[in-house]
Design a protein around this motif. Structure first.
Motif, PDB file in Angstrom:
ATOM      1  N   ALA A  23       0.847  -1.202   0.000  1.00  0.00           N
ATOM      2  CA  ALA A  23       0.000   0.000   0.000  1.00  0.00           C
ATOM      3  C   ALA A  23       0.879   1.247   0.000  1.00  0.00           C
ATOM      4  O   ALA A  23       0.680   2.176  -0.805  1.00  0.00           O
ATOM      5  CB  ALA A  23      -0.921  -0.006   1.217  1.00  0.00           C
ATOM      6  N   ALA A  24       1.863   1.254   0.886  1.00  0.00           N
ATOM      7  CA  ALA A  24       2.724   2.430   1.030  1.00  0.00           C
ATOM      8  C   ALA A  24       3.625   2.594  -0.192  1.00  0.00           C
ATOM      9  O   ALA A  24       3.752   3.691  -0.758  1.00  0.00           O
ATOM     10  CB  ALA A  24       3.556   2.296   2.302  1.00  0.00           C
ATOM     11  N   GLN A  25       4.219   1.491  -0.622  1.00  0.00           N
ATOM     12  CA  GLN A  25       5.106   1.523  -1.781  1.00  0.00           C
ATOM     13  C   GLN A  25       4.336   1.917  -3.042  1.00  0.00           C
ATOM     14  O   GLN A  25       4.786   2.758  -3.832  1.00  0.00           O
ATOM     15  CB  GLN A  25       5.723   0.132  -1.963  1.00  0.00           C
ATOM     16  N   GLY A  26       3.162   1.299  -3.221  1.00  0.00           N
ATOM     17  CA  GLY A  26       2.353   1.553  -4.412  1.00  0.00           C
ATOM     18  C   GLY A  26       1.924   3.011  -4.513  1.00  0.00           C
ATOM     19  O   GLY A  26       1.972   3.605  -5.597  1.00  0.00           O
ATOM     20  N   GLY A  27       1.510   3.594  -3.386  1.00  0.00           N
ATOM     21  CA  GLY A  27       1.114   5.004  -3.391  1.00  0.00           C
ATOM     22  C   GLY A  27       2.264   5.899  -3.840  1.00  0.00           C
ATOM     23  O   GLY A  27       2.088   6.804  -4.675  1.00  0.00           O
ATOM     24  N   GLU A  52      14.229   6.431  -3.652  1.00  0.00           N
ATOM     25  CA  GLU A  52      14.579   6.393  -2.234  1.00  0.00           C
ATOM     26  C   GLU A  52      13.310   6.467  -1.363  1.00  0.00           C
ATOM     27  O   GLU A  52      13.165   5.740  -0.385  1.00  0.00           O
ATOM     28  CB  GLU A  52      15.517   7.564  -1.912  1.00  0.00           C
ATOM     29  N   GLN A  53      12.397   7.351  -1.751  1.00  0.00           N
ATOM     30  CA  GLN A  53      11.162   7.493  -0.966  1.00  0.00           C
ATOM     31  C   GLN A  53      10.244   6.284  -1.148  1.00  0.00           C
ATOM     32  O   GLN A  53       9.561   5.878  -0.205  1.00  0.00           O
ATOM     33  CB  GLN A  53      10.450   8.787  -1.348  1.00  0.00           C
ATOM     34  N   VAL A  54      10.230   5.727  -2.372  1.00  0.00           N
ATOM     35  CA  VAL A  54       9.431   4.516  -2.602  1.00  0.00           C
ATOM     36  C   VAL A  54       9.904   3.404  -1.658  1.00  0.00           C
ATOM     37  O   VAL A  54       9.097   2.730  -1.000  1.00  0.00           O
ATOM     38  CB  VAL A  54       9.519   4.055  -4.079  1.00  0.00           C
ATOM     39  N   GLU A  55      11.209   3.235  -1.558  1.00  0.00           N
ATOM     40  CA  GLU A  55      11.761   2.192  -0.697  1.00  0.00           C
ATOM     41  C   GLU A  55      11.509   2.522   0.784  1.00  0.00           C
ATOM     42  O   GLU A  55      11.185   1.631   1.577  1.00  0.00           O
ATOM     43  CB  GLU A  55      13.264   2.018  -0.971  1.00  0.00           C
ATOM     44  N   ALA A  56      11.633   3.788   1.135  1.00  0.00           N
ATOM     45  CA  ALA A  56      11.354   4.187   2.524  1.00  0.00           C
ATOM     46  C   ALA A  56       9.903   3.863   2.890  1.00  0.00           C
ATOM     47  O   ALA A  56       9.618   3.348   3.978  1.00  0.00           O
ATOM     48  CB  ALA A  56      11.631   5.683   2.713  1.00  0.00           C
ATOM     49  N   MET A  57       8.992   4.124   1.972  1.00  0.00           N
ATOM     50  CA  MET A  57       7.586   3.854   2.249  1.00  0.00           C
ATOM     51  C   MET A  57       7.322   2.351   2.345  1.00  0.00           C
ATOM     52  O   MET A  57       6.538   1.898   3.171  1.00  0.00           O
ATOM     53  CB  MET A  57       6.693   4.491   1.174  1.00  0.00           C
ATOM     54  N   ALA A 101      12.247   4.601   9.153  1.00  0.00           N
ATOM     55  CA  ALA A 101      12.073   4.638   7.692  1.00  0.00           C
ATOM     56  C   ALA A 101      11.536   5.995   7.246  1.00  0.00           C
ATOM     57  O   ALA A 101      11.785   6.427   6.120  1.00  0.00           O
ATOM     58  CB  ALA A 101      11.144   3.515   7.231  1.00  0.00           C
ATOM     59  N   LEU A 102      10.798   6.666   8.135  1.00  0.00           N
ATOM     60  CA  LEU A 102      10.225   7.974   7.783  1.00  0.00           C
ATOM     61  C   LEU A 102      11.260   9.088   7.813  1.00  0.00           C
ATOM     62  O   LEU A 102      10.992  10.204   7.336  1.00  0.00           O
ATOM     63  CB  LEU A 102       9.077   8.331   8.745  1.00  0.00           C
ATOM     64  N   ALA A 103      12.435   8.794   8.383  1.00  0.00           N
ATOM     65  CA  ALA A 103      13.434   9.856   8.604  1.00  0.00           C
ATOM     66  C   ALA A 103      13.866  10.531   7.309  1.00  0.00           C
ATOM     67  O   ALA A 103      14.246  11.711   7.312  1.00  0.00           O
ATOM     68  CB  ALA A 103      14.653   9.282   9.330  1.00  0.00           C
ATOM     69  N   THR A 104      13.787   9.774   6.192  1.00  0.00           N
ATOM     70  CA  THR A 104      14.246  10.364   4.928  1.00  0.00           C
ATOM     71  C   THR A 104      13.176  11.266   4.282  1.00  0.00           C
ATOM     72  O   THR A 104      13.459  11.927   3.292  1.00  0.00           O
ATOM     73  CB  THR A 104      14.594   9.262   3.903  1.00  0.00           C
ATOM     74  N   LEU A 105      11.953  11.255   4.827  1.00  0.00           N
ATOM     75  CA  LEU A 105      10.897  12.069   4.217  1.00  0.00           C
ATOM     76  C   LEU A 105      11.015  13.516   4.682  1.00  0.00           C
ATOM     77  O   LEU A 105      11.485  13.788   5.786  1.00  0.00           O
ATOM     78  CB  LEU A 105       9.507  11.546   4.616  1.00  0.00           C
ATOM     79  N   PRO A 106      10.557  14.449   3.853  1.00  0.00           N
ATOM     80  CA  PRO A 106      10.556  15.847   4.289  1.00  0.00           C
ATOM     81  C   PRO A 106       9.587  16.039   5.465  1.00  0.00           C
ATOM     82  O   PRO A 106       8.568  15.359   5.537  1.00  0.00           O
ATOM     83  CB  PRO A 106      10.060  16.608   3.047  1.00  0.00           C
ATOM     84  N   PRO A 107       9.900  16.934   6.390  1.00  0.00           N
ATOM     85  CA  PRO A 107       8.978  17.181   7.504  1.00  0.00           C
ATOM     86  C   PRO A 107       7.673  17.768   6.960  1.00  0.00           C
ATOM     87  O   PRO A 107       7.659  18.351   5.873  1.00  0.00           O
ATOM     88  CB  PRO A 107       9.715  18.200   8.376  1.00  0.00           C
ATOM     89  N   GLY A 108       6.607  17.592   7.719  1.00  0.00           N
ATOM     90  CA  GLY A 108       5.330  18.147   7.279  1.00  0.00           C
ATOM     91  C   GLY A 108       4.178  17.238   7.667  1.00  0.00           C
ATOM     92  O   GLY A 108       4.355  16.238   8.368  1.00  0.00           O
TER      93      GLY A 108
END
Lengths: 327, 327
Positions: free
Chosen positions: A184-188, A197-202, A302-309
């Protein structure tokens, strides 16, 4: 049909208002079927779609790139429908009469019809996922269904085996639950065109959150209020499935073990009752929660690489929810 | 693994030499499974893939445009795998012990495991079809699986009903067989980038050929050599399913009807034996062949829009083969 609730607003934040569209797409498969028996079966199966956590995760991940609802809504609908279809087949295999207090499709309509019901739902899930217009996402979903089927098969052939270990347990719940959270997370993120990088993080976030979710689920099978859960305490154990609290307990009590005796058929009821009492008193519930928390922490990493928000905060908040839920 | 035979060379002409690649892709799913029980189940289920008619039709249709085997082989493999997966679930539902003289997966491994086996095979079929890199083709396949599941459900809930009519019979065999023939032909043309007119012509060709194929199959259930067919004469009727020869016979014999009596449970064995004898003597076998020939002619008409040449001749020859086959 799902109406959004204040709790969903609190949990899913910015994507909450888009969930009714997902729900509408899911329930559309029970309209204009032209076959009344199938329509009633679909309505029964879809009545179980409730909290919409998997679709919400898919939509939240979609906010990491181009948030195009024409592709993200079918994706999210496909996730939930794939989940619901696998439950229909699981209930056939496990001969389950009830799920969350409601009769299962196989209890109402028989096993044979429920096998076809699940197949029909898989077909719609495939049709929805193709609406993302992204064959790479289709392949990710196909592989997830392989993992789920393999996981259920493992559970089926190891039922009433008492030699389970923690690693096999984790493999099993990855198959059963966590793989689809990850998808679900990867697909979105994929559909939104997020970075690799974000696909893998998700994917990692979803997978780890899903593991934590299932461990908590298995704990609640022991500690939850039977009235709220719609099943008796220790129902997994009674059905021959060892979950983490029971496995940790088994490892400490190699001799005079009531689970072993019960699974071997020795005074099953009395030994299972004793096992459930001893597991609740043994501290392995708390140890299992610690394992779940560990996976929750790793999901947070895993969320650490995402932008804050708001997106990251909402995904973060879901970890806390999963750890503290009571049903 | 399928080795091409002189008969296949004669039937499938220019695509025969590409069929081993399709077969290799199908059988690849039983390699490196990492789960011995599942691997054995897959080998059992795939042992039934024989004449490869559906994949051959898909490849032949691919010759109407860009014949790119990197896309057409996965398409053809997906068609055959989808077919085989639905047979696995059908055999669970019908409690079939044998198919073409060989034990079914459910007979060998149980119903529960066979449900998951089918799901696992559906997942691979979805993965293969996504390898065409064409989400429109994925959607066509998804809709075909809906049609197949609906068709099997209809058959399941009408078993031992004796009020069948020809139209419902045709609907049922379209679901069961012809829709996938149509999809094989349509999908091949789509993947090759054929014109919309040719895509539709191929869909109609496949659909009509599939109807003729199933009518002949249902005739052979009465007239075929039990030793070759691997089942007794009249096995459909004995299982409570009315096919065309029986339906036409029912319409002529409203009174003192042995099928009606047998389905109502009156001296079942004796009445079924009488019904099979009377059907064989009644002329409805020949009438059924005439219906099959009519669909064969309509399949031929659909080919009229194709350019003359080896592809069209081979597709044309398949119609003759379907009408004259003995097993």
């Amino acid at each position: 049909m799902t109406n959004t609730t204040p709790e969903m607003q609190r949990l899913y934040g910015p994507v909450t208002s888009d969930l009714p569209r997902v729900s509408a797409q899911i329930h559309s498969i029970a309209q204009n079927v032209g076959f009344e028996f199938l329509q009633r079966m679909l309505e029964t199966a879809l009545a179980g779609t409730g909290k919409m956590m998997r679709p919400a995760i898919a939509l939240l991940a979609g906010r990491l790139g181009v948030y195009d609802l024409d592709r993200l809504v079918p994706l999210a609908a496909s996730v939930e429908l794939l989940h619901t279809a696998t439950l229909v087949h699981d209930d056939v295999i496990d001969r389950a009469e009830e799920r969350r207090g409601e009769p299962t499709p196989n209890a109402l309509f028989g096993n044979a019809a429920s096998v076809m019901l699940g197949d029909y739902m898989f077909a719609h899930a495939a049709d929805f996922i193709a609406q993302t217009d992204n064959t790479q996402v289709v392949r990710v979903f196909a592989k997830t269904l392989m993992t789920i089927a393999k996981g259920e098969l493992t559970q089926d052939i190891t039922v009433f085996e008492y030699s389970a270990d923690v690693q096999r347990y984790l493999d099993r719940i990855i198959g059963k639950t966590a793989s689809l959270f990850g998808t679900a997370a990867q697909g979105g993120a994929m559909v939104a065109g997020a970075s690799a990088e974000q696909v893998e993080a998700m994917r990692l976030y979803g997978l780890r959150l899903g593991i934590a979710f299932q461990i908590v689920d298995d704990i609640l099978d022991f500690t939850g209020d039977p009235a709220v859960m719609g099943k008796p305490a220790g129902s997994d154990l009674q059905g021959g499935t060892l979950t983490l609290p029971a496995i940790l307990y088994m490892q400490r009590h190699l001799d005079d073990n009531p689970v072993k005796k019960a699974f071997e058929g020795v005074r099953r009821k009395a030994n299972l009752d004793r096992a459930i009492r001893e597991i609740l008193a043994s501290g392995t519930i708390d140890e299992s929660m610690a394992v779940a928390r560990q996976f929750g922490s790793e999901a947070r990493e895993a969320l650490a690489t995402l932008p804050p928000g708001e997106t990251r905060e909402t995904l973060d908040g879901l970890i806390d929810y999963v750890m503290t839920r009571r049903s």
